[in-house]
Design a protein around this motif. Structure first.
Motif, PDB file in Angstrom:
ATOM      1  N   ARG A   1       0.834  -1.208   0.000  1.00 25.57           N
ATOM      2  CA  ARG A   1       0.000   0.000   0.000  1.00 25.57           C
ATOM      3  C   ARG A   1       0.868   1.257   0.000  1.00 25.57           C
ATOM      4  NH1 ARG A   1      -3.712   0.495   5.069  1.00 25.57           N
ATOM      5  NH2 ARG A   1      -1.721   1.033   6.007  1.00 25.57           N
ATOM      6  N   ALA A   2       1.968   1.228   0.776  1.00 28.44           N
ATOM      7  CA  ALA A   2       2.854   2.393   0.839  1.00 28.44           C
ATOM      8  C   ALA A   2       3.555   2.628  -0.500  1.00 28.44           C
ATOM      9  CB  ALA A   2       3.881   2.205   1.944  1.00 28.44           C
ATOM     10  N   LEU A   3       3.751   1.551  -1.252  1.00 27.47           N
ATOM     11  CA  LEU A   3       4.512   1.658  -2.502  1.00 27.47           C
ATOM     12  C   LEU A   3       3.654   1.949  -3.727  1.00 27.47           C
ATOM     13  CD1 LEU A   3       6.881  -1.402  -2.045  1.00 27.47           C
ATOM     14  CD2 LEU A   3       7.595   0.998  -2.124  1.00 27.47           C
ATOM     15  N   VAL A   4       2.342   1.752  -3.586  1.00 28.85           N
ATOM     16  CA  VAL A   4       1.492   1.684  -4.775  1.00 28.85           C
ATOM     17  C   VAL A   4       1.483   2.967  -5.597  1.00 28.85           C
ATOM     18  CG1 VAL A   4      -0.732   2.375  -3.767  1.00 28.85           C
ATOM     19  CG2 VAL A   4      -0.653   0.634  -5.567  1.00 28.85           C
ATOM     20  N   ASN A   5       1.715   4.101  -4.957  1.00 26.60           N
ATOM     21  CA  ASN A   5       1.713   5.361  -5.703  1.00 26.60           C
ATOM     22  C   ASN A   5       3.101   5.743  -6.218  1.00 26.60           C
ATOM     23  OD1 ASN A   5      -0.899   6.205  -5.929  1.00 26.60           O
ATOM     24  ND2 ASN A   5      -0.938   7.166  -3.908  1.00 26.60           N
ATOM     25  N   GLY A   6       4.062   4.824  -6.063  1.00 25.25           N
ATOM     26  CA  GLY A   6       5.422   5.128  -6.509  1.00 25.25           C
ATOM     27  C   GLY A   6       5.997   6.313  -5.762  1.00 25.25           C
ATOM     28  N   PRO A   7       6.069   6.243  -4.423  1.00 29.44           N
ATOM     29  CA  PRO A   7       6.473   7.407  -3.625  1.00 29.44           C
ATOM     30  C   PRO A   7       7.983   7.671  -3.689  1.00 29.44           C
ATOM     31  CG  PRO A   7       6.202   5.517  -2.201  1.00 29.44           C
ATOM     32  CD  PRO A   7       5.794   5.061  -3.572  1.00 29.44           C
ATOM     33  N   ALA A   8       8.362   8.890  -3.303  1.00 33.00           N
ATOM     34  CA  ALA A   8       9.773   9.248  -3.231  1.00 33.00           C
ATOM     35  C   ALA A   8      10.367   8.771  -1.914  1.00 33.00           C
ATOM     36  CB  ALA A   8       9.916  10.767  -3.335  1.00 33.00           C
TER      37      ALA A   8
ATOM     38  N   PHE B   1      12.695  -4.428   2.660  1.00 30.50           N
ATOM     39  CA  PHE B   1      13.030  -2.998   2.602  1.00 30.50           C
ATOM     40  C   PHE B   1      14.385  -2.793   1.903  1.00 30.50           C
ATOM     41  CE2 PHE B   1       9.985  -2.064   6.191  1.00 30.50           C
ATOM     42  CZ  PHE B   1       9.253  -1.104   5.515  1.00 30.50           C
ATOM     43  N   GLY B   2      15.364  -3.633   2.302  1.00 27.01           N
ATOM     44  CA  GLY B   2      16.704  -3.522   1.708  1.00 27.01           C
ATOM     45  C   GLY B   2      16.657  -3.695   0.192  1.00 27.01           C
ATOM     46  N   GLU B   3      15.875  -4.673  -0.233  1.00 31.86           N
ATOM     47  CA  GLU B   3      15.735  -4.974  -1.661  1.00 31.86           C
ATOM     48  C   GLU B   3      15.093  -3.804  -2.408  1.00 31.86           C
ATOM     49  OE1 GLU B   3      14.066  -8.978  -2.091  1.00 31.86           O
ATOM     50  OE2 GLU B   3      13.023  -8.188  -3.853  1.00 31.86           O
ATOM     51  N   LEU B   4      14.009  -3.239  -1.795  1.00 31.90           N
ATOM     52  CA  LEU B   4      13.317  -2.103  -2.413  1.00 31.90           C
ATOM     53  C   LEU B   4      14.281  -0.931  -2.578  1.00 31.90           C
ATOM     54  CD1 LEU B   4       9.926  -2.201  -0.457  1.00 31.90           C
ATOM     55  CD2 LEU B   4      10.264  -2.684  -2.892  1.00 31.90           C
TER      56      LEU B   4
ATOM     57  N   ARG C   1      17.709  -1.096  -2.650  1.00 31.53           N
ATOM     58  CA  ARG C   1      18.795  -1.414  -3.578  1.00 31.53           C
ATOM     59  C   ARG C   1      18.313  -1.474  -5.014  1.00 31.53           C
ATOM     60  NH1 ARG C   1      20.190  -5.038   0.006  1.00 31.53           N
ATOM     61  NH2 ARG C   1      19.132  -6.698  -1.125  1.00 31.53           N
ATOM     62  N   GLU C   2      17.212  -2.254  -5.216  1.00 36.35           N
ATOM     63  CA  GLU C   2      16.828  -2.544  -6.595  1.00 36.35           C
ATOM     64  C   GLU C   2      15.904  -1.514  -7.212  1.00 36.35           C
ATOM     65  OE1 GLU C   2      15.674  -6.662  -6.519  1.00 36.35           O
ATOM     66  OE2 GLU C   2      17.645  -7.068  -5.591  1.00 36.35           O
ATOM     67  N   ARG C   3      15.088  -0.840  -6.362  1.00 36.09           N
ATOM     68  CA  ARG C   3      14.166   0.130  -6.942  1.00 36.09           C
ATOM     69  C   ARG C   3      14.532   1.559  -6.547  1.00 36.09           C
ATOM     70  NH1 ARG C   3       8.491  -2.781  -5.814  1.00 36.09           N
ATOM     71  NH2 ARG C   3       7.642  -0.772  -6.456  1.00 36.09           N
ATOM     72  N   GLY C   4      15.615   1.676  -5.798  1.00 34.90           N
ATOM     73  CA  GLY C   4      16.119   3.005  -5.458  1.00 34.90           C
ATOM     74  C   GLY C   4      15.178   3.822  -4.605  1.00 34.90           C
ATOM     75  N   ILE C   5      14.330   3.149  -3.832  1.00 35.62           N
ATOM     76  CA  ILE C   5      13.371   3.874  -3.007  1.00 35.62           C
ATOM     77  C   ILE C   5      14.045   4.367  -1.726  1.00 35.62           C
ATOM     78  CG2 ILE C   5      11.281   3.575  -1.605  1.00 35.62           C
ATOM     79  CD1 ILE C   5      10.402   1.612  -3.920  1.00 35.62           C
ATOM     80  N   THR C   6      13.833   5.645  -1.409  1.00 34.10           N
ATOM     81  CA  THR C   6      14.404   6.235  -0.205  1.00 34.10           C
ATOM     82  C   THR C   6      13.582   5.781   1.000  1.00 34.10           C
ATOM     83  OG1 THR C   6      14.874   8.135  -1.612  1.00 34.10           O
ATOM     84  CG2 THR C   6      15.217   8.411   0.768  1.00 34.10           C
ATOM     85  N   ILE C   7      14.255   5.359   2.055  1.00 32.12           N
ATOM     86  CA  ILE C   7      13.548   4.824   3.222  1.00 32.12           C
ATOM     87  C   ILE C   7      14.038   5.497   4.497  1.00 32.12           C
ATOM     88  CG2 ILE C   7      13.086   2.747   4.611  1.00 32.12           C
ATOM     89  CD1 ILE C   7      13.458   1.131   1.971  1.00 32.12           C
ATOM     90  N   LEU C   8      13.087   5.908   5.338  1.00 34.96           N
ATOM     91  CA  LEU C   8      13.400   6.435   6.664  1.00 34.96           C
ATOM     92  C   LEU C   8      12.652   5.564   7.659  1.00 34.96           C
ATOM     93  CD1 LEU C   8      14.642   8.604   8.520  1.00 34.96           C
ATOM     94  CD2 LEU C   8      12.647  10.032   8.078  1.00 34.96           C
ATOM     95  N   LEU C   9      13.396   4.929   8.554  1.00 37.13           N
ATOM     96  CA  LEU C   9      12.816   3.900   9.405  1.00 37.13           C
ATOM     97  C   LEU C   9      13.203   4.122  10.857  1.00 37.13           C
ATOM     98  CD1 LEU C   9      12.719   0.209   8.787  1.00 37.13           C
ATOM     99  CD2 LEU C   9      14.644   0.888  10.172  1.00 37.13           C
ATOM    100  N   VAL C  10      12.268   3.900  11.793  1.00 38.59           N
ATOM    101  CA  VAL C  10      12.553   4.028  13.221  1.00 38.59           C
ATOM    102  C   VAL C  10      12.593   2.637  13.818  1.00 38.59           C
ATOM    103  CG1 VAL C  10      11.640   4.782  15.450  1.00 38.59           C
ATOM    104  CG2 VAL C  10      11.504   6.305  13.474  1.00 38.59           C
ATOM    105  N   THR C  11      13.579   2.377  14.634  1.00 40.32           N
ATOM    106  CA  THR C  11      13.618   1.089  15.329  1.00 40.32           C
ATOM    107  C   THR C  11      14.377   1.213  16.637  1.00 40.32           C
ATOM    108  OG1 THR C  11      14.227  -1.242  15.168  1.00 40.32           O
ATOM    109  CG2 THR C  11      15.689   0.312  14.098  1.00 40.32           C
ATOM    110  N   HIS C  12      14.073   0.291  17.559  1.00 43.95           N
ATOM    111  CA  HIS C  12      14.788   0.220  18.826  1.00 43.95           C
ATOM    112  C   HIS C  12      15.932  -0.786  18.752  1.00 43.95           C
ATOM    113  CE1 HIS C  12      12.487   2.627  21.664  1.00 43.95           C
ATOM    114  NE2 HIS C  12      11.390   2.275  21.016  1.00 43.95           N
ATOM    115  N   GLU C  13      15.828  -1.668  17.744  1.00 42.47           N
ATOM    116  CA  GLU C  13      16.740  -2.811  17.734  1.00 42.47           C
ATOM    117  C   GLU C  13      17.916  -2.607  16.787  1.00 42.47           C
ATOM    118  OE1 GLU C  13      14.501  -6.619  17.461  1.00 42.47           O
ATOM    119  OE2 GLU C  13      12.781  -5.271  17.710  1.00 42.47           O
ATOM    120  N   ALA C  14      19.103  -2.869  17.300  1.00 41.23           N
ATOM    121  CA  ALA C  14      20.320  -2.728  16.503  1.00 41.23           C
ATOM    122  C   ALA C  14      20.308  -3.694  15.318  1.00 41.23           C
ATOM    123  CB  ALA C  14      21.550  -2.981  17.373  1.00 41.23           C
TER     124      ALA C  14
END
Ligand code: ATP
Ligand code: MG
Lengths: 234, 384
Positions: A157-164, A187-190, A192-205
């Motif tokens: 759903r997040a990807l369907v509009n081809g977001p930046a 996420f890593g694949e998206l 690397r392969e589709r060049g999608i910029t990702i900003l992610l929050v996590t507690h885990e190393a």
């Protein structure tokens, strides 16, 4: 090229009655096209607040925010909605799929608010699900899927509009370790392969390790910002 | 479902109201057309007995002589006294409850109601107090089933045998749904002498030569009868002179009272229904807070959210409106079957009623929709 996100001296103060809570105390951050950034930090350090402002769901108390070169503070509510619809994708910890709605309809949802002809919507949504290998879930309702499956639908759903930019606040927070790793690999694949910029929050190393760059928050400030030279792929 | 009830009742009330009103108007027009606009009816007025007024028809003061006097007035074409009673009649082995009207030979002309067979009674029958009768078609079929012609047969009215000399052409139902053919006409003299035993008649039917002169003729009749009945000015007249227009208006005003009553029921129900719609929409907005937050997050502008909930409110009340039209149509049918009140539902009103229901949806759906559109997406997404 314009950076996707460029924030300077970003501040956010919540007022609860008489009390003032400083959630962000002057954050500077620049995210370029194709980056994969993980935000870490203790609870209450302002990570979610930062994501909400970057996602244009909330406005800052001070500082500046430029998205793809546009000054967000000058945009109207409708213009911000239009950017959310066409340039941003959200992934939540709690998936937030609509109840009594099929996976396919959930994926179609953002297309409803973009300028897509009705006929094309289902086609685009199906194609996106196919890319993520979840087309077999199309007719499943939210309560008929596992957490990992629901999160994949939410990512579609997040990807369907081809977001930046994809904004994901603790996307693996509700998943077991194995599924978490599968989702992070996706996420890593998206990225690397589709060049999608990702900003992610996590507690885990372990989760942050999938990102190319790791930013640490404490008390509303960035205390470290480094390239992850041991990026995990799978 | 319950929330729609108000809308359903409101729209149904509108439909029934309009059906009754329109039916009444059409029947009034029909009766004017069938009876002719130059008809005047003189009825006894109210009398005061020890301070209690009896209402019209209470005074029995009209006589055939009054009718003869009226016939002399300029502009009067014909006059007929009317003596009416409802009674059981017998012929052969059959009996039937019907209206017996004692009238003059002119009645056939005044009502423009010719005989179908045989003849109408004439002036000599009236003078001879003849025991002759002319039967309406319904009476013919009830008393003489399967017989080719009842002429020459005998009909017992209150124990007196009357000879059938003619049958009336069929008139069908009156505008008010009464069977006009369910009647036996006899000379008024025979009715008074042999059946009622009274010197007075129930009414006088007058036909003016021209419809345009009806007002002058009416006032001439009033002056004449006041003089004949020796009414001294402050005293009220013991008779009423009305033309068909006035009678039609009376029927119309009955319809109007019902219309006003139903219209207020409609208004109240629509408001109650609207509040019901508003309530269910508010519940829906609360239940779907997270959904709204999500829609906003994926790019729905406030106006889309507003639209979505308004559309739902309109759909809800329009469905209620359509059900209301069906219920209203059934109600109108019931009114015409049970109360013999003619009803008619004009199509534009159906569209108008449903449209109005939708409008109620917009009006009462706006506040909840506005509330949904104004939600803060972050809080909405966090909502449990
Ligand atoms: N709506 C709000 N009203 C008032 N204070 C708030 C609000 N949202 C967040 N805060 C406060 O702002 C600060 C930062 O909160 P935030 O949710 O950004 O932290 P976080 O880093 O995401 O924490 P966690 O890791 O627990 O999710 C906290 O002190 C929090 O209590
Ligand atoms: Mg958080």
């Amino acid at each position: 090229m314009e950076p996707v996100v460029d924030v300077r001296g970003l501040r956010k103060i919540y007022t609860l009655g008489q009390e003032e809570i400083g959630a962000l105390a002057g954050v500077d951050l620049r995210i370029d096209v194709g980056e994969f950034v993980a935000v870490m930090g203790p609870s209450g350090s302002g990570k979610s607040t930062f994501m909400q402002i970057v996602g244009m769901l909330d406005s800052p108390s001070g500082g500046s925010y430029h998205f793809e070169g546009r000054d967000v503070s000058r945009l109207t509510a409708d213009e911000r909605a239009a950017i959310r619809s066409s340039r941003l994708g959200f992934v939540f910890q709690s998936y937030n799929l609509l109840a009594r709605t099929t996976a396919l309809e959930n994926v179609e949802l953002p297309l409803l608010y973009a300028t897509h002809p009705v006929r094309e919507r289902e086609q685009i949504a199906r194609a996106q699900m196919q890319l993520l290998g979840i087309e077999h879930l199309a007719k499943h309702f939210s309560n008929q899927m596992s957490g990992g499956q629901q999160q994949r639908v939410a990512i579609a759903r997040a990807l369907v509009n081809g977001p930046a930019l994809i904004l994901a606040d603790e996307p693996t927070g509700a998943l077991d370790t194995k599924t978490s790793n599968e989702v992070m690999a996706l996420f890593g694949e998206l990225n690397r392969e589709r060049g999608i910029t990702i900003l992610l929050v996590t507690h885990e190393a372990d989760i942050a390790a999938y990102a190319k760059r790791i930013v640490r928050f404490r008390d509303g400030l960035i205390i470290s910002d480094r390239i992850n030279d041991q990026q995990r792929a799978a | 479902m319950l929330t729609m009830l108000g809308i359903v009742i409101g729209v149904a009330a509108v439909i029934v109201t309009v059906a009754i009103g329109t039916g009444a108007r059409i029947s009034v027009q029909k009766s004017i057309a069938s009876l002719g606009s130059n008809l005047i009816v003189v009825q006894p007025g109210s009398i005061t007995q020890g301070g209690a007024r009896s209402g019209f028809g209470g005074a029995s003061t009209l006589t055939p002589a009054d009718g003869l006097a009226i016939a002399q007035l300029p502009g009067v074409a014909a006059v007929s006294p009317v003596v009416s009673l409802r009674t059981q009649v017998v012929a052969g082995g059959n009996n039937w409850q019907t209206f017996v009207s004692g009238v003059a030979p002119t009645y056939s002309y005044i009502r423009a109601w010719p005989v179908a067979s045989g003849r109408f009674f004439n002036q000599s029958d009236v003078q001879a107090i003849a025991k002759v009768a002319v039967l309406g078609q319904t009476v013919v079929t009830q008393l003489f089933p399967g017989q080719s012609s009842p002429i020459g047969a005998s009909v017992l009215i209150k124990g007196t045998p009357f000879t059938v000399i003619g049958t009336l052409s069929p008139l069908g139902q009156s505008a008010m749904g009464q069977d006009q053919d369910d009647v036996i006409l006899i000379p008024y003299s025979s009715a008074m002498e042999r059946l009622t035993g009274l010197k007075t008649v129930n009414s006088l039917m007058v036909s003016s030569t021209q419809a345009s002169q009806i007002d002058e003729v009416q006032s001439a009749i009033t002056t004449l009868l006041a003089r004949r009945h020796r009414i001294v000015p402050p005293e009220p007249n013991d008779f009423q002179v009305r033309n068909l227009q006035a009678i039609a208006q009376a029927a119309g005003s009955t319809a109007q009272v019902m219309e006003v009553l139903l219209a207020s029921v409609a208004a109240v129900s629509l408001i109650v229904g609207g509040i019901g719609v508003m309530n269910i929409m508010l519940v829906s907005v609360t239940e779907r807070t997270r959904e709204i937050g999500l829609r906003m997050a994926v790019g729905a502008p406030g106006r889309s959210i507003l639209q979505q909930f308004l559309t739902e409110a309109i759909a809800l009340s329009s469905v209620g409106g359509v059900i209301g039209v069906v219920v209203g149509a059934l109600g109108a049918l019931l009114v015409s079957v049970l109360a013999h009140w003619p009803t008619q539902i004009p199509l534009p009103w159906v569209a108008l009623a449903v449209g109005f229901a939708a409008l109620v949806g917009i009006f009462f759906g706006y506040y909840p929709a506005r509330k949904a559109a104004a939600l803060n997406p972050i809080e909405a997404l966090r909502f449990e």
